[in-house]
Every structure is written in C-alpha cells, then in structure tokens.
Motif scaffolding. Sequence first.
Motif, short mmCIF file in Angstrom:
data_model
loop_
_atom_site.label_atom_id
_atom_site.label_comp_id
_atom_site.label_asym_id
_atom_site.label_seq_id
_atom_site.Cartn_x
_atom_site.Cartn_y
_atom_site.Cartn_z
N ASN A 1 8.20 -0.54 -10.66
CA ASN A 1 7.16 0.37 -10.18
C ASN A 1 6.24 -0.39 -9.22
O ASN A 1 5.66 -1.41 -9.60
CB ASN A 1 6.37 0.90 -11.38
N LEU A 2 6.12 0.08 -7.97
CA LEU A 2 5.25 -0.54 -6.98
C LEU A 2 4.21 0.49 -6.52
O LEU A 2 4.57 1.62 -6.18
CB LEU A 2 6.03 -1.02 -5.75
N LEU B 1 -1.15 -4.99 -3.90
CA LEU B 1 0.11 -4.39 -4.33
C LEU B 1 0.26 -4.64 -5.82
O LEU B 1 0.28 -5.79 -6.26
CB LEU B 1 1.28 -4.99 -3.57
N ASN B 2 0.34 -3.57 -6.59
CA ASN B 2 0.55 -3.68 -8.04
C ASN B 2 2.02 -3.45 -8.34
O ASN B 2 2.61 -2.44 -7.91
CB ASN B 2 -0.30 -2.65 -8.79
N ALA C 1 5.94 -6.20 -17.94
CA ALA C 1 5.19 -7.18 -17.15
C ALA C 1 4.46 -6.47 -16.02
O ALA C 1 4.89 -5.41 -15.55
CB ALA C 1 6.12 -8.25 -16.59
N ILE C 2 3.34 -7.08 -15.60
CA ILE C 2 2.54 -6.57 -14.48
C ILE C 2 2.22 -7.74 -13.56
O ILE C 2 1.90 -8.84 -14.03
CB ILE C 2 1.23 -5.91 -14.98
N TRP C 3 2.33 -7.50 -12.26
CA TRP C 3 1.94 -8.50 -11.26
C TRP C 3 0.98 -7.86 -10.27
O TRP C 3 1.06 -6.65 -10.00
CB TRP C 3 3.16 -9.02 -10.49
N GLU C 4 0.09 -8.66 -9.72
CA GLU C 4 -0.85 -8.20 -8.70
C GLU C 4 -0.77 -9.14 -7.50
O GLU C 4 -0.89 -10.36 -7.66
CB GLU C 4 -2.28 -8.15 -9.24
#
Length: 462
Positions: free
Chosen positions: A247-248, A201-202, A215-218
């Motif tokens: 944003n997912l 899931l980004n 920011a970005i999470w993984e």
Amino acid sequence: MAPEDYAEVSALSLPVSLIVASGTPDNVEFNDDHGQVLPLDQVALRAIGRLPLSTSGKTHLAQLASLWRSKLDVDAPAEIPLEMADTANSRGKVLEWLVVQLTNAQQQSAQRSTRFMRELGLLRQQHEEIQASFQNLEQFVYRHGPQHRKLETTLSPVSGQLPITLRNGSRLVQRLPGSSVGLSDIAIQISNETPPSEGVLNVSLLSPDTGETLAIWEVPAARLTNGWLRFSLDRALGPDTISLMLNLSYHGRETIRLASAVQHPEPRFHPEVDGQAVETLPALQIWRWIAGARAPVPANAFIQVGGKNRLRRVERETLATAINLDTLHDTVPLFQSGDALLVHVLPDRTACGILAGLAWPGARQVFASLLTRHAEAPPVEYQLALLPQDQRPHQPGRMPAFDPALSSGWIPLQPEEEGQAHVLLPEPLACPHDIYLMTRLPQGQSSNHYGWSTFSNVCLQF
C-alpha cells in the motif's frame, strides 16, 4: 469381560462402564456396553481390570493378557479372583475390589502427572536453552557473518511504458506476486528527475488474510530521488504462507511517478490507483532471507517504523558504486573476490573512493575491515572519514579537509595484516554524509607494487 459373562456382570449394576472382549486371541474386538467398537489404544486408557464370572470367561481373559503384552508391551489390567466374585455377596466383593483398583489407578495417575510435569519443566528448560543458543548464534552471524538478503524477483521497468503517477492524496494498492515465506525486502522505482519540494510517501505491507499490518515505512520528499527505493523488514516473514498487499499513499506537493513494468494478464494482480484498476504493474524487486530470521539491513534501505535493527551493511552492489576521487565519474573497482573495494594504494598521492550519501541521518558509528591482500605488498596506511554530501569536491583529485571528529585517523598495516577503521561520532548525523575510503604509502615508501589495499564489511550503526 468375556461375552458369556456380560449378562451376569450387567446384573451387578456396577458404577463403571463395561467393555466386552470377543473374538480369537489373534483378532480380539472390543465393544462398549452400547455395542460400539473401541480401538485397543482407547481400551488401554480406560480399562481398570478384568472381571471373569465363569471358568470359560477366565480362560478367555487369560488369552487377552498375552495379546495385551504383545501389542502394548505392558501387563494386562489386574484380574479379580474368580472365587471372590463367585459368592452370595458378589456385588459387594466386586465393589471392594474396584475401590482398591481405582485407588491404585489414581495414585499411579498422580505419580504419572507429577513425573510428566517434572519432565515438561525439564523440556521447557531445554527448549529455552536451545532458543538462547540459537539467538546467540544468530546474533554472532548477524554481526560477523558475510550474509546478504537474496534478490529473488525483479520486475524491471519497461521502456516506453507510461509511469504510474501519484498526486497529493493518491493511493496505490498492489498485490505482491509469489510466496510470503521469507520475504525480507521490497523495492519500487521512482521516475522523477528531481524530488518533490515537500511531502511524504507512506508505504505499508499488510495481509488481507489476517487483516494485520506487517510493516510501515515513511519516506520524506527529499529521499524520493530517481532510482530504486528499498524497504527492509527487521526480520524476514515467517514460514506460514499468507497473501500480501503493498500500500503506497503520497501526501505532498507536485507528483511522484513510479516506473512501470509488465502488464499482468490476471486481473487480481492489477494495481489499483485511487480505486481504479491499472493493467501495468509497478516496477518491483523482492528479496528473501531465512524465514523468521534476521539479517543486517542494507545501508541504502529504509527500515520499518519502530524497527529495532540498528546495524546496516554496505552490500556488494552498493560497494561497486564507489566514486573515484581522481575523476569524480569513474568507479573504484572491486577486488577479484567481489567482497571488497580495491582502493589500490598510489605511489605519489592518496587514493580515495567515495560512497555517495550513504551515511544517513541518525548514524552513530561507521566502521570497515581493512586488508592488504598480497604478501609482497608495501606497508599501507588506511583512513575512513565522513563529509556532508553537499561539501563533496567538484574538482577531480581535490582532497577535502576532514573534521577530526568524523575521521578514523591514519591506520598503518603490514601486508596481509587484518585491521579495522572506526568513526565514532560524538552525536548522530543530522544530514546525509559521504563515506571516504582512503589509502596511502607511509613516509619513506615509494613503491606500490602489489598494493592491493581493500575495504570490506563496511557497516553503519544507528
């Protein structure tokens, strides 16, 4: 110059602009040679000198000098002597006088510029020293202060609402409610009973106002378990208000389901799933902190890609979930202050609380503060240890054997003596581990009266 001298001064064709001062001493008006009114502060910056070509003009400009001192608290510009201007070669004399005044003005300007640059350098140095002091203060509070990001908004899941389903390649875009100032964390809730077998899931936070991705999470599929997923920023967002979009996008097998909250009446807050608007908002939580400042990342949160924040702290809500080894289903109580876990020492065996799966892969060090919070308590020994999550005992009360490299060893403390337990890992963890918080009586002790043995400030260093 005075109004009555304007025609004569204009006839001199001087290579400077002319300013006419007219009116009474209490109400002087300044005009340029095009008749435009000039404010006093502009006149003060542009004026080189006073040029009287008549006795009445000299009297008029003398009155201007007193106004200059009262309004600006400085002396009026120099005045050309009347006898110098009242000659056959008046233009030449005036030009000589102007050259002297311009030279003096340039010298004074150069001196002011030098003084300004010197003072600007000192100001910059002081600013850097203040910034360094604030950074040191922030670093100290960051490492030692009991600070926590503050939960401000919760859109709780609503019973009976259908979840929002994301399939392979699906994308959800949600405008975030409220202000951006100080936003530090966002959480969504996963409704899956079991995580997908594989996928990722980004998650990204961006601003449509600036077009910037903040920011970005993984999140790997194995971490997409039922419950809240919290995403933390290194620093809270700054003081400038901007619009925010969450944003997912999901890529993987099976599907993931996001818990649904309320239906929003405003279409601009409706989420879009694969380009289609949905009236129901996903369940959300939003935390805030001091705008632009750092706070320790919660131990159960995902840090942004490229984040430099390596310290994670177990917050009160997570500390309260510690499992009692004696039952494997009850929780260990918090101490009455609410900031510590009360692993009350037992008279005949080791007491133990388990923070399930909280030591994530990549952790290099785990530490906690220790304190027996009563003056009449017995001496107590404390131990902090890690065990892979899949090796957690299934039988209540059964104490596992710990790898010495994953244990702090037993630390004896007297009543109200402060201490710390540290587990320094030989290499970063490769899989999730449980954190075991244990207390026992030293050999020869049998009474646990007032044995208020506590663990607090549980932290992980990555």
